[in-house]
Motif scaffolding. Sequence first.
Motif, PDB file in Angstrom:
ATOM      1  N   ARG A  44       7.982  16.286  -6.859  1.00 54.10           N
ATOM      2  CA  ARG A  44       8.818  15.277  -6.205  1.00 54.10           C
ATOM      3  C   ARG A  44       8.422  15.109  -4.746  1.00 54.10           C
ATOM      4  N   ILE A  45       8.034  16.198  -4.119  1.00 53.87           N
ATOM      5  CA  ILE A  45       7.564  16.109  -2.731  1.00 53.87           C
ATOM      6  C   ILE A  45       6.319  15.245  -2.660  1.00 53.87           C
ATOM      7  N   ILE A  46       5.391  15.443  -3.584  1.00 56.51           N
ATOM      8  CA  ILE A  46       4.159  14.649  -3.589  1.00 56.51           C
ATOM      9  C   ILE A  46       4.471  13.172  -3.796  1.00 56.51           C
ATOM     10  N   VAL A  47       5.367  12.869  -4.741  1.00 56.98           N
ATOM     11  CA  VAL A  47       5.717  11.473  -5.018  1.00 56.98           C
ATOM     12  C   VAL A  47       6.319  10.811  -3.775  1.00 56.98           C
ATOM     13  N   MET A  48       7.249  11.486  -3.114  1.00 58.74           N
ATOM     14  CA  MET A  48       7.916  10.873  -1.963  1.00 58.74           C
ATOM     15  C   MET A  48       7.032  10.855  -0.721  1.00 58.74           C
ATOM     16  N   ALA A  49       6.140  11.833  -0.582  1.00 53.26           N
ATOM     17  CA  ALA A  49       5.257  11.864   0.584  1.00 53.26           C
ATOM     18  C   ALA A  49       4.073  10.926   0.421  1.00 53.26           C
ATOM     19  N   ALA A  50       3.750  10.549  -0.822  1.00 53.67           N
ATOM     20  CA  ALA A  50       2.567   9.727  -1.067  1.00 53.67           C
ATOM     21  C   ALA A  50       2.655   8.377  -0.363  1.00 53.67           C
ATOM     22  N   GLY A  51       3.851   7.782  -0.312  1.00 56.06           N
ATOM     23  CA  GLY A  51       4.011   6.490   0.358  1.00 56.06           C
ATOM     24  C   GLY A  51       3.667   6.549   1.834  1.00 56.06           C
ATOM     25  N   PRO A  52       4.366   7.400   2.618  1.00 57.67           N
ATOM     26  CA  PRO A  52       4.022   7.506   4.033  1.00 57.67           C
ATOM     27  C   PRO A  52       2.571   7.914   4.276  1.00 57.67           C
ATOM     28  N   PHE A  53       2.044   8.805   3.434  1.00 51.78           N
ATOM     29  CA  PHE A  53       0.667   9.242   3.656  1.00 51.78           C
ATOM     30  C   PHE A  53      -0.337   8.131   3.350  1.00 51.78           C
ATOM     31  N   MET A  54       0.032   7.179   2.507  1.00 49.36           N
ATOM     32  CA  MET A  54      -0.835   6.011   2.317  1.00 49.36           C
ATOM     33  C   MET A  54      -0.931   5.220   3.616  1.00 49.36           C
ATOM     34  N   ASN A  55       0.198   5.081   4.344  1.00 46.43           N
ATOM     35  CA  ASN A  55       0.159   4.426   5.651  1.00 46.43           C
ATOM     36  C   ASN A  55      -0.691   5.210   6.638  1.00 46.43           C
ATOM     37  N   LEU A  56      -0.576   6.541   6.594  1.00 49.08           N
ATOM     38  CA  LEU A  56      -1.383   7.382   7.486  1.00 49.08           C
ATOM     39  C   LEU A  56      -2.866   7.236   7.158  1.00 49.08           C
ATOM     40  N   ILE A  57      -3.200   7.237   5.882  1.00 46.75           N
ATOM     41  CA  ILE A  57      -4.607   7.081   5.476  1.00 46.75           C
ATOM     42  C   ILE A  57      -5.161   5.744   5.960  1.00 46.75           C
ATOM     43  N   LEU A  58      -4.364   4.679   5.808  1.00 47.63           N
ATOM     44  CA  LEU A  58      -4.806   3.359   6.249  1.00 47.63           C
ATOM     45  C   LEU A  58      -5.006   3.335   7.761  1.00 47.63           C
ATOM     46  N   ALA A  59      -4.052   3.915   8.506  1.00 51.04           N
ATOM     47  CA  ALA A  59      -4.166   3.930   9.964  1.00 51.04           C
ATOM     48  C   ALA A  59      -5.382   4.727  10.417  1.00 51.04           C
ATOM     49  N   VAL A  60      -5.548   5.919   9.862  1.00 50.21           N
ATOM     50  CA  VAL A  60      -6.696   6.756  10.244  1.00 50.21           C
ATOM     51  C   VAL A  60      -8.006   6.076   9.860  1.00 50.21           C
TER      52      VAL A  60
ATOM     53  N   TRP B 238       0.834  -1.205   0.000  1.00 51.43           N
ATOM     54  CA  TRP B 238       0.000   0.000   0.000  1.00 51.43           C
ATOM     55  C   TRP B 238       0.868   1.254   0.000  1.00 51.43           C
ATOM     56  N   HIS B 239       1.937   1.227   0.796  1.00 52.55           N
ATOM     57  CA  HIS B 239       2.887   2.332   0.850  1.00 52.55           C
ATOM     58  C   HIS B 239       3.512   2.571  -0.528  1.00 52.55           C
ATOM     59  N   GLU B 240       4.023   1.512  -1.134  1.00 53.96           N
ATOM     60  CA  GLU B 240       4.685   1.654  -2.430  1.00 53.96           C
ATOM     61  C   GLU B 240       3.703   2.032  -3.532  1.00 53.96           C
ATOM     62  N   LEU B 241       2.438   1.654  -3.362  1.00 52.07           N
ATOM     63  CA  LEU B 241       1.424   2.037  -4.346  1.00 52.07           C
ATOM     64  C   LEU B 241       1.268   3.551  -4.408  1.00 52.07           C
ATOM     65  N   GLY B 242       1.420   4.218  -3.263  1.00 53.33           N
ATOM     66  CA  GLY B 242       1.355   5.679  -3.250  1.00 53.33           C
ATOM     67  C   GLY B 242       2.453   6.298  -4.095  1.00 53.33           C
ATOM     68  N   HIS B 243       3.691   5.782  -3.926  1.00 52.42           N
ATOM     69  CA  HIS B 243       4.801   6.271  -4.749  1.00 52.42           C
ATOM     70  C   HIS B 243       4.544   5.987  -6.229  1.00 52.42           C
ATOM     71  N   LEU B 244       4.103   4.754  -6.521  1.00 49.82           N
ATOM     72  CA  LEU B 244       3.907   4.328  -7.908  1.00 49.82           C
ATOM     73  C   LEU B 244       2.868   5.188  -8.621  1.00 49.82           C
ATOM     74  N   ALA B 245       1.710   5.361  -7.990  1.00 53.67           N
ATOM     75  CA  ALA B 245       0.603   6.080  -8.631  1.00 53.67           C
ATOM     76  C   ALA B 245       0.967   7.534  -8.911  1.00 53.67           C
ATOM     77  N   THR B 246       1.599   8.204  -7.945  1.00 52.17           N
ATOM     78  CA  THR B 246       1.934   9.613  -8.145  1.00 52.17           C
ATOM     79  C   THR B 246       3.090   9.793  -9.122  1.00 52.17           C
ATOM     80  N   ALA B 247       4.054   8.860  -9.115  1.00 52.86           N
ATOM     81  CA  ALA B 247       5.160   8.945 -10.075  1.00 52.86           C
ATOM     82  C   ALA B 247       4.636   8.817 -11.499  1.00 52.86           C
ATOM     83  N   LYS B 248       3.757   7.840 -11.723  1.00 51.93           N
ATOM     84  CA  LYS B 248       3.181   7.674 -13.058  1.00 51.93           C
ATOM     85  C   LYS B 248       2.305   8.875 -13.425  1.00 51.93           C
TER      86      LYS B 248
END
Length: 426
Positions: free
Chosen positions: A123-139, A20-30
């Motif tokens: 680039r900030i969005i791409v790199m922050a997307a991974g951790p924020f996916m974890n935050l979204i899942l936790a919340v 899920w974390h890596e999916l955030g990076h993947l989706a925003t990078a693409k």
Amino acid sequence: MLVVLGILIFFLGLLFSIAWHELGHLATAKMFGVKVTQYMVGFGRTIFSRKRGETEYGVKAVPFGGYIRMIGMFPPKKEEEYGRTASSAPWRAMVEDARQAVAEEVRPEDSHRQFYQRSPWKRIIVMAAGPFMNLILAVGIFATVLMTYGVAQPTTTVSSVSQCVVAADEQVRECPEDAPRSPAAEAGFRPGDRIVRFDGERVGSWQELRRSIRDSSGTVSVLVERDDRTVTLKPELIQNTQPRLGDREGYVEVGFLGVTPNEHLVRQTPGEVAARIGSMIGMTAQKVVELPSKVPDLVAAIGGQERSADSPVGVVGASRLGGEVLSYDKFSVGARLIAMVQLLAAVNLSLFLINMLPILPLDGGHIAGALWESLRRKVARLTRRPDPGPFDTAKLMPLAYGVTLVFIAYSLLVLVADIVNPVTLT
């Protein structure tokens, strides 16, 4: 079998959290046109992979993380650097080796799709997307549980009666032979009694009752409801050592009765959910900051000493806790499953905060580099100086390698402690 099943279920939940974390990076990078060549869960040897389009998706043998591979993570050398005398320093070799490895991945037709070419905010969005996916899942997990299942809150109904008086800091499981009987046992309190009035004052909640008990001493009048009738009991409260209330540590001498409250589930409002999650984030952030100070405890635990309850745990330790939760027969099956998903949410909250630390190779380190680049460019525009260009994160690779070694050493320390002296719920 329940322990093994719980470990397996929780382990799969951790793998999902990584994916899920890596999916955030993947989706925003693409989304921003960066070419992604790999999306992997795990490290080491590839167990399974399949290529879809330009990206290879797969699972690797060591399930302690994951990554996506984007082309052009580092900018090329500036022209003025080519004429300088080459340095034989090890750190310089690390920088150039890393830069060369990244450059070899870029084909001529993809030269415009490199990560470093994107503006800092992308680039900030791409790199922050991974951790924020974890935050979204936790919340999402915490909010769902709190608003639909609820939180166990104490009531004014007695669940159990202490049979003796023992100071809280002594931490004994059974009454010592010389321990006096508790005021509640002497006065005849029973499980199921609902306390209505304490010393003449009507009781509204357990919190109010607890404060009244702590502030009292001597004989008091307590009105309870028992089997559809009211009974007046007259316990003689004594002073006893009890934990301080709130977040304060330590013990204090207070009035003592000797009853434990029953609990019931209360669904939380959106405002209460926000407050609780904010408190969880603050508490988890404090624990992340304290991680270096836990090294002596981990070393002592490996040596056979008792491991503290708040000791860090890794994938193995967290999975064992998941198995222990599922096999805990004092709770209903539903309560065990709720506890497991909340434990998974807590892990995701930790992943969010750790990955946001502003150090390479963590996501926060890349975010910090992009912020610094943006600041340099703004200052250059204001002072009418030439654009300094992209920030060269390749020059920080020696630091990144050092941090990686520290993380690996810490992870191995936690792994050994989780195997030889695990944290348990009991």
